[in-house]
Design an enzyme around this catalytic site. Sequence first.
Site, PDB file in Angstrom:
ATOM      1  N   ASN A   9       0.848  -1.174  -0.050  1.00 26.02           N
ATOM      2  CA  ASN A   9      -0.155  -0.048   0.061  1.00 26.02           C
ATOM      3  C   ASN A   9       0.806   1.254   0.123  1.00 26.02           C
ATOM      4  O   ASN A   9       1.343   1.739   1.072  1.00 26.02           O
ATOM      5  CB  ASN A   9      -0.979  -0.079   1.307  1.00 26.02           C
ATOM      6  CG  ASN A   9      -1.921   1.362   1.255  1.00 26.02           C
ATOM      7  OD1 ASN A   9      -1.951   1.988   0.459  1.00 26.02           O
ATOM      8  ND2 ASN A   9      -2.490   1.429   2.521  1.00 26.02           N
ATOM      9  N   TRP A  10       1.099   1.875  -1.258  1.00 24.46           N
ATOM     10  CA  TRP A  10       1.894   3.187  -1.273  1.00 24.46           C
ATOM     11  C   TRP A  10       1.250   4.144  -0.937  1.00 24.46           C
ATOM     12  O   TRP A  10       1.749   5.428  -0.689  1.00 24.46           O
ATOM     13  CB  TRP A  10       2.289   3.154  -2.759  1.00 24.46           C
ATOM     14  CG  TRP A  10       3.262   2.171  -3.157  1.00 24.46           C
ATOM     15  CD1 TRP A  10       3.787   1.192  -2.381  1.00 24.46           C
ATOM     16  CD2 TRP A  10       3.772   2.099  -4.649  1.00 24.46           C
ATOM     17  NE1 TRP A  10       4.542   0.229  -3.298  1.00 24.46           N
ATOM     18  CE2 TRP A  10       4.409   1.174  -4.806  1.00 24.46           C
ATOM     19  CE3 TRP A  10       3.300   2.827  -5.705  1.00 24.46           C
ATOM     20  CZ2 TRP A  10       5.282   0.498  -5.756  1.00 24.46           C
ATOM     21  CZ3 TRP A  10       3.896   2.053  -6.935  1.00 24.46           C
ATOM     22  CH2 TRP A  10       4.886   1.265  -7.054  1.00 24.46           C
ATOM     23  N   LYS A  11       0.034   4.323  -0.452  1.00 29.31           N
ATOM     24  CA  LYS A  11      -0.811   5.355   0.019  1.00 29.31           C
ATOM     25  C   LYS A  11      -0.535   6.601  -0.756  1.00 29.31           C
ATOM     26  O   LYS A  11      -0.494   6.612  -1.879  1.00 29.31           O
ATOM     27  CB  LYS A  11      -0.210   5.648   1.682  1.00 29.31           C
ATOM     28  CG  LYS A  11      -0.314   4.490   2.287  1.00 29.31           C
ATOM     29  CD  LYS A  11      -0.311   4.877   3.918  1.00 29.31           C
ATOM     30  CE  LYS A  11      -0.419   3.215   4.605  1.00 29.31           C
ATOM     31  NZ  LYS A  11      -0.021   3.497   6.427  1.00 29.31           N
ATOM     32  N   HIS A  95      -9.588   0.878   4.611  1.00 31.47           N
ATOM     33  CA  HIS A  95      -8.275   0.853   5.596  1.00 31.47           C
ATOM     34  C   HIS A  95      -8.507   1.987   6.549  1.00 31.47           C
ATOM     35  O   HIS A  95      -9.491   3.080   6.472  1.00 31.47           O
ATOM     36  CB  HIS A  95      -7.227   1.662   4.512  1.00 31.47           C
ATOM     37  CG  HIS A  95      -5.883   1.548   5.125  1.00 31.47           C
ATOM     38  ND1 HIS A  95      -5.387   2.687   5.982  1.00 31.47           N
ATOM     39  CD2 HIS A  95      -4.744   0.781   4.841  1.00 31.47           C
ATOM     40  CE1 HIS A  95      -4.220   2.326   6.410  1.00 31.47           C
ATOM     41  NE2 HIS A  95      -3.750   1.252   5.759  1.00 31.47           N
ATOM     42  N   GLU A  97      -7.227   4.509   7.763  1.00 30.18           N
ATOM     43  CA  GLU A  97      -6.784   6.032   7.467  1.00 30.18           C
ATOM     44  C   GLU A  97      -8.002   6.342   6.590  1.00 30.18           C
ATOM     45  O   GLU A  97      -8.153   7.654   6.788  1.00 30.18           O
ATOM     46  CB  GLU A  97      -5.397   6.237   6.678  1.00 30.18           C
ATOM     47  CG  GLU A  97      -4.144   5.779   7.339  1.00 30.18           C
ATOM     48  CD  GLU A  97      -3.038   5.501   6.636  1.00 30.18           C
ATOM     49  OE1 GLU A  97      -1.974   5.193   7.190  1.00 30.18           O
ATOM     50  OE2 GLU A  97      -2.941   5.247   5.576  1.00 30.18           O
ATOM     51  N   GLU A 167      -4.963  -4.808  10.526  1.00 27.64           N
ATOM     52  CA  GLU A 167      -4.268  -3.884  10.890  1.00 27.64           C
ATOM     53  C   GLU A 167      -4.267  -3.201  12.178  1.00 27.64           C
ATOM     54  O   GLU A 167      -5.351  -2.376  12.123  1.00 27.64           O
ATOM     55  CB  GLU A 167      -4.236  -2.999   9.636  1.00 27.64           C
ATOM     56  CG  GLU A 167      -3.970  -3.413   8.345  1.00 27.64           C
ATOM     57  CD  GLU A 167      -3.282  -2.288   7.363  1.00 27.64           C
ATOM     58  OE1 GLU A 167      -2.273  -2.249   6.945  1.00 27.64           O
ATOM     59  OE2 GLU A 167      -4.281  -1.469   7.224  1.00 27.64           O
ATOM     60  N   GLY A 173       2.415   2.507  10.695  1.00 31.15           N
ATOM     61  CA  GLY A 173       3.459   3.760  10.577  1.00 31.15           C
ATOM     62  C   GLY A 173       4.069   4.093  11.997  1.00 31.15           C
ATOM     63  O   GLY A 173       4.704   5.365  11.914  1.00 31.15           O
ATOM     64  N   SER A 213       3.637  -2.055  10.518  1.00 32.89           N
ATOM     65  CA  SER A 213       5.154  -1.880  10.410  1.00 32.89           C
ATOM     66  C   SER A 213       5.842  -2.923  10.037  1.00 32.89           C
ATOM     67  O   SER A 213       6.702  -3.603  10.882  1.00 32.89           O
ATOM     68  CB  SER A 213       5.145  -1.387  11.912  1.00 32.89           C
ATOM     69  OG  SER A 213       4.808   0.061  12.322  1.00 32.89           O
ATOM     70  N   GLY A 234       3.080  -1.103   4.425  1.00 36.19           N
ATOM     71  CA  GLY A 234       3.000   0.122   4.127  1.00 36.19           C
ATOM     72  C   GLY A 234       4.497   0.821   3.585  1.00 36.19           C
ATOM     73  O   GLY A 234       4.983   0.761   2.726  1.00 36.19           O
ATOM     74  N   GLY A 235       5.074   1.624   4.744  1.00 34.52           N
ATOM     75  CA  GLY A 235       6.438   2.382   4.469  1.00 34.52           C
ATOM     76  C   GLY A 235       7.396   1.396   3.753  1.00 34.52           C
ATOM     77  O   GLY A 235       8.017   1.937   2.964  1.00 34.52           O
TER      78      GLY A 235
END
Length: 254
Positions: A9-11, A95, A97, A167, A173, A213, A234-235
């Site tokens: 997930n590159w957001k 998600h 977010e 999640e 994050g 994470s 994610g990151g």
Amino acid sequence: MRTPLIAANWKMHKAPKDAAAFLDAFLPELHDQTGTEIALFPSAVCLPGIIEAARGTRVSIGAQNMHWLSEGAYTGDISAPMLTAIGCTHILIGHSERRQYSGETDEQVNLKLKTALAHRLIPVVCIGEHLDKRQSSLTAAVLRWQLAAALSGITPEQAAPIVIAYEPVWAIGTGVVATPDQAAEAHGIIRHEVANLLGNIAAEKMRILYGGSVKPDNIARLMSEPGIDGALVGGASLDPASFSQIVRNATTAA
């Protein structure tokens, strides 16, 4: 056997040229990696280019969000027919977010899930508890509530494509990752609730991912738990070397 899925997930990261550069570096790393499905969820502006660049490879491409209606006066939204027309195969739904910053509700998650299934998109439905709920021993209650809402009106026959991503919001994050025992316990709760809602066969077949994470140095331990079928990253998915190492370590551990 449930085929592991590692999803990125590159957001709100990467312009089209950055996405193309990622694939140029990432795809050669997959030549000896088999047995694990891979999906990338870039921003909407990257979708046409990255779908074309990934054509004929092992990498599937999905969107981060969509509306539940096929068309209408919904400025800024994208519909399922638009996504399938350009070759999207997957969709992220619910998600944390989206829930937190865009006010996405459990009812909307359910509507989007039904739309995804109707248009043959593979839905990755995200659920998870906030820190205060975990500290209040309400993790199981939150997961059961979110699952019941998301899967309302879904039949066992429809359930096969659905992927659930657990999640824990407190781990997204933050650099904090749920311990393998915490993740396994939550995945067990989810699979048990899916069995209650859709039956044992659907529950055994449904893939449940962990997200929060995820990094190259913790994915193998997470994947060693029998109830964890992959990860939503994610990151650590933004760097092709990091993400390819996650895929490699997950494949080895699966």
